[in-house]
Design a protein around this motif. Structure first.
Motif, PDB file in Angstrom:
ATOM      1  N   ILE A  57       0.845  -1.204   0.000  1.00 52.98           N
ATOM      2  CA  ILE A  57       0.000   0.000   0.000  1.00 52.98           C
ATOM      3  C   ILE A  57       0.878   1.252   0.000  1.00 52.98           C
ATOM      4  O   ILE A  57       0.626   2.210  -0.747  1.00 52.98           O
ATOM      5  CB  ILE A  57      -0.941   0.001   1.222  1.00 52.98           C
ATOM      6  CG1 ILE A  57      -1.977  -1.127   1.101  1.00 52.98           C
ATOM      7  CG2 ILE A  57      -1.645   1.354   1.384  1.00 52.98           C
ATOM      8  CD1 ILE A  57      -2.741  -1.423   2.381  1.00 52.98           C
ATOM      9  N   LYS A  58       1.903   1.249   0.829  1.00 52.83           N
ATOM     10  CA  LYS A  58       2.761   2.435   1.003  1.00 52.83           C
ATOM     11  C   LYS A  58       3.513   2.787  -0.275  1.00 52.83           C
ATOM     12  O   LYS A  58       3.609   3.950  -0.650  1.00 52.83           O
ATOM     13  CB  LYS A  58       3.762   2.162   2.132  1.00 52.83           C
ATOM     14  CG  LYS A  58       4.587   3.335   2.562  1.00 52.83           C
ATOM     15  CD  LYS A  58       3.807   4.284   3.429  1.00 52.83           C
ATOM     16  CE  LYS A  58       4.689   5.434   3.893  1.00 52.83           C
ATOM     17  NZ  LYS A  58       3.897   6.509   4.480  1.00 52.83           N
ATOM     18  N   THR A  59       4.061   1.772  -0.948  1.00 53.32           N
ATOM     19  CA  THR A  59       4.868   2.044  -2.152  1.00 53.32           C
ATOM     20  C   THR A  59       4.014   2.096  -3.416  1.00 53.32           C
ATOM     21  O   THR A  59       4.422   2.682  -4.408  1.00 53.32           O
ATOM     22  CB  THR A  59       5.946   0.958  -2.354  1.00 53.32           C
ATOM     23  OG1 THR A  59       5.310  -0.319  -2.526  1.00 53.32           O
ATOM     24  CG2 THR A  59       6.905   0.916  -1.175  1.00 53.32           C
ATOM     25  N   GLY A  60       2.864   1.425  -3.383  1.00 49.69           N
ATOM     26  CA  GLY A  60       2.016   1.383  -4.575  1.00 49.69           C
ATOM     27  C   GLY A  60       2.481   0.380  -5.616  1.00 49.69           C
ATOM     28  O   GLY A  60       1.974   0.360  -6.732  1.00 49.69           O
ATOM     29  N   THR A  61       3.448  -0.457  -5.258  1.00 49.19           N
ATOM     30  CA  THR A  61       3.920  -1.489  -6.194  1.00 49.19           C
ATOM     31  C   THR A  61       4.073  -2.830  -5.484  1.00 49.19           C
ATOM     32  O   THR A  61       4.590  -2.891  -4.365  1.00 49.19           O
ATOM     33  CB  THR A  61       5.254  -1.090  -6.865  1.00 49.19           C
ATOM     34  OG1 THR A  61       5.679  -2.171  -7.708  1.00 49.19           O
ATOM     35  CG2 THR A  61       6.347  -0.799  -5.864  1.00 49.19           C
ATOM     36  N   ILE A  62       3.618  -3.873  -6.153  1.00 45.73           N
ATOM     37  CA  ILE A  62       3.700  -5.219  -5.582  1.00 45.73           C
ATOM     38  C   ILE A  62       5.147  -5.718  -5.537  1.00 45.73           C
ATOM     39  O   ILE A  62       5.467  -6.632  -4.774  1.00 45.73           O
ATOM     40  CB  ILE A  62       2.801  -6.186  -6.391  1.00 45.73           C
ATOM     41  CG1 ILE A  62       2.503  -7.436  -5.565  1.00 45.73           C
ATOM     42  CG2 ILE A  62       3.427  -6.533  -7.732  1.00 45.73           C
ATOM     43  CD1 ILE A  62       1.441  -8.331  -6.166  1.00 45.73           C
ATOM     44  N   TRP A  63       6.034  -5.088  -6.308  1.00 44.40           N
ATOM     45  CA  TRP A  63       7.419  -5.547  -6.369  1.00 44.40           C
ATOM     46  C   TRP A  63       8.158  -5.350  -5.052  1.00 44.40           C
ATOM     47  O   TRP A  63       9.084  -6.093  -4.747  1.00 44.40           O
ATOM     48  CB  TRP A  63       8.165  -4.862  -7.519  1.00 44.40           C
ATOM     49  CG  TRP A  63       7.710  -5.381  -8.844  1.00 44.40           C
ATOM     50  CD1 TRP A  63       6.880  -4.763  -9.733  1.00 44.40           C
ATOM     51  CD2 TRP A  63       8.018  -6.656  -9.419  1.00 44.40           C
ATOM     52  NE1 TRP A  63       6.661  -5.559 -10.826  1.00 44.40           N
ATOM     53  CE2 TRP A  63       7.348  -6.732 -10.663  1.00 44.40           C
ATOM     54  CE3 TRP A  63       8.790  -7.735  -9.011  1.00 44.40           C
ATOM     55  CZ2 TRP A  63       7.425  -7.845 -11.486  1.00 44.40           C
ATOM     56  CZ3 TRP A  63       8.872  -8.857  -9.841  1.00 44.40           C
ATOM     57  CH2 TRP A  63       8.201  -8.897 -11.057  1.00 44.40           C
ATOM     58  N   ALA A  64       7.753  -4.363  -4.262  1.00 42.82           N
ATOM     59  CA  ALA A  64       8.377  -4.175  -2.943  1.00 42.82           C
ATOM     60  C   ALA A  64       8.067  -5.375  -2.053  1.00 42.82           C
ATOM     61  O   ALA A  64       8.933  -5.892  -1.345  1.00 42.82           O
ATOM     62  CB  ALA A  64       7.871  -2.879  -2.302  1.00 42.82           C
ATOM     63  N   SER A  65       6.811  -5.842  -2.108  1.00 43.38           N
ATOM     64  CA  SER A  65       6.413  -7.025  -1.332  1.00 43.38           C
ATOM     65  C   SER A  65       7.097  -8.283  -1.858  1.00 43.38           C
ATOM     66  O   SER A  65       7.536  -9.124  -1.072  1.00 43.38           O
ATOM     67  CB  SER A  65       4.894  -7.208  -1.391  1.00 43.38           C
ATOM     68  OG  SER A  65       4.235  -6.067  -0.928  1.00 43.38           O
ATOM     69  N   ILE A  66       7.166  -8.404  -3.174  1.00 46.03           N
ATOM     70  CA  ILE A  66       7.820  -9.575  -3.778  1.00 46.03           C
ATOM     71  C   ILE A  66       9.290  -9.622  -3.360  1.00 46.03           C
ATOM     72  O   ILE A  66       9.795 -10.677  -2.961  1.00 46.03           O
ATOM     73  CB  ILE A  66       7.696  -9.548  -5.322  1.00 46.03           C
ATOM     74  CG1 ILE A  66       6.243  -9.787  -5.742  1.00 46.03           C
ATOM     75  CG2 ILE A  66       8.619 -10.583  -5.965  1.00 46.03           C
ATOM     76  CD1 ILE A  66       5.964  -9.526  -7.217  1.00 46.03           C
ATOM     77  N   PHE A  67       9.978  -8.475  -3.431  1.00 44.21           N
ATOM     78  CA  PHE A  67      11.394  -8.448  -3.080  1.00 44.21           C
ATOM     79  C   PHE A  67      11.603  -8.755  -1.597  1.00 44.21           C
ATOM     80  O   PHE A  67      12.506  -9.509  -1.229  1.00 44.21           O
ATOM     81  CB  PHE A  67      12.027  -7.096  -3.448  1.00 44.21           C
ATOM     82  CG  PHE A  67      13.488  -7.040  -3.126  1.00 44.21           C
ATOM     83  CD1 PHE A  67      14.389  -7.855  -3.791  1.00 44.21           C
ATOM     84  CD2 PHE A  67      13.970  -6.185  -2.146  1.00 44.21           C
ATOM     85  CE1 PHE A  67      15.749  -7.830  -3.488  1.00 44.21           C
ATOM     86  CE2 PHE A  67      15.320  -6.152  -1.833  1.00 44.21           C
ATOM     87  CZ  PHE A  67      16.215  -6.961  -2.501  1.00 44.21           C
ATOM     88  N   ALA A  68      10.747  -8.184  -0.730  1.00 43.40           N
ATOM     89  CA  ALA A  68      10.859  -8.445   0.708  1.00 43.40           C
ATOM     90  C   ALA A  68      10.642  -9.923   1.007  1.00 43.40           C
ATOM     91  O   ALA A  68      11.385 -10.530   1.788  1.00 43.40           O
ATOM     92  CB  ALA A  68       9.843  -7.597   1.479  1.00 43.40           C
ATOM     93  N   HIS A  69       9.627 -10.513   0.374  1.00 38.08           N
ATOM     94  CA  HIS A  69       9.317 -11.933   0.569  1.00 38.08           C
ATOM     95  C   HIS A  69      10.485 -12.796   0.105  1.00 38.08           C
ATOM     96  O   HIS A  69      10.929 -13.702   0.817  1.00 38.08           O
ATOM     97  CB  HIS A  69       8.044 -12.273  -0.205  1.00 38.08           C
ATOM     98  CG  HIS A  69       7.412 -13.564   0.175  1.00 38.08           C
ATOM     99  ND1 HIS A  69       6.052 -13.748   0.152  1.00 38.08           N
ATOM    100  CD2 HIS A  69       7.930 -14.752   0.569  1.00 38.08           C
ATOM    101  CE1 HIS A  69       5.775 -14.987   0.530  1.00 38.08           C
ATOM    102  NE2 HIS A  69       6.903 -15.619   0.782  1.00 38.08           N
ATOM    103  N   PHE A  70      10.990 -12.488  -1.084  1.00 38.53           N
ATOM    104  CA  PHE A  70      12.133 -13.223  -1.628  1.00 38.53           C
ATOM    105  C   PHE A  70      13.336 -13.133  -0.694  1.00 38.53           C
ATOM    106  O   PHE A  70      13.960 -14.138  -0.350  1.00 38.53           O
ATOM    107  CB  PHE A  70      12.513 -12.684  -3.015  1.00 38.53           C
ATOM    108  CG  PHE A  70      13.936 -12.977  -3.400  1.00 38.53           C
ATOM    109  CD1 PHE A  70      14.313 -14.246  -3.812  1.00 38.53           C
ATOM    110  CD2 PHE A  70      14.914 -11.985  -3.308  1.00 38.53           C
ATOM    111  CE1 PHE A  70      15.647 -14.530  -4.144  1.00 38.53           C
ATOM    112  CE2 PHE A  70      16.236 -12.254  -3.638  1.00 38.53           C
ATOM    113  CZ  PHE A  70      16.602 -13.528  -4.051  1.00 38.53           C
TER     114      PHE A  70
END
Length: 200
Positions: A171-184
């Motif tokens: 939500i904060k960044t507006g991009t799913i890639w931040a979540s994907i990178f954190a998860h990875f």
């Protein structure tokens, strides 16, 4: 020509312990599960009439993605290390599955597994489920899906918190890639720790 009859009553389902799975079966199960996760995520995104290109676009710089993702991953690793120091092993046991997946795996394969898991799970949970239910209920579902932790409330709580944080940075960044990178990154660091702890 002889007809072959298939009887559904002959199919037997039973619980299989982690020790009964050889490495090949474990990997097949892992990759099939992730393929199913990806398919469900794509179908759900389609039925929500979301634009997949928009969902996978980056509205911020890659630096922001890397900073938010690595920041969350390192916080999650720190939380896990603190818990493992003060919580007895039997209260944080995952049944040995992470050990079996990562302990004897080469680094490149750990990275591939973590990248696939991070992408597929985030597309489903952050991209589709969070869009429908919000971060709180998504995190409850995420914790329940990680069924191997459900016997113990401490790892279940940690999984819930990490999931909620993944939803928050999406939500904060507006991009799913931040979540994907954190998860990875979280999974990759934990995988390396398991590997080198076993080797030492």
């Amino acid at each position: 020509m002889k007809k072959i009859k298939f009887k559904f009553k002959n199919i037997e389902f039973r619980k299989v312990s982690i020790d009964e799975l050889d490495d090949r079966m474990l990997l097949i199960n892992l990759y099939l599960t992730q393929a199913l996760t990806l398919i469900i995520g794509l179908i759900w995104v389609f039925f929500q009439q979301q634009n997949l290109t928009s969902l996978l676009s980056i509205s911020v710089s890659w630096v922001d993605v890397l900073l938010w993702g690595s920041g969350l991953a390192l916080l999650a690793v720190a939380a896990d290390l603190i818990l493992s120091r003060f919580v007895p092993d039997e209260l944080a046991d995952d049944g040995g599955i992470n050990e079996k997946i990562f302990a004897n795996r080469p680094i490149w394969h750990i990275a591939v597994i973590c990248l696939i898991v991070g992408f597929c799970e985030e597309l489903l949970f952050r991209g589709a489920i969070q869009h429908a239910f919000g971060p709180y209920w998504t995190s409850i579902i995420f914790a329940v899906i990680h069924v191997r932790y459900l016997k113990h409330w401490i790892p279940t709580g940690l999984v819930f918190c990490i999931s909620y944080a993944l939803g928050w940075i999406y939500i904060k960044t507006g991009t799913i890639w931040a979540s994907i990178f954190a998860h990875f990154l979280f999974d990759f660091i934990m995988g390396l720790m398991i590997k080198y702890r076993r080797e030492s």
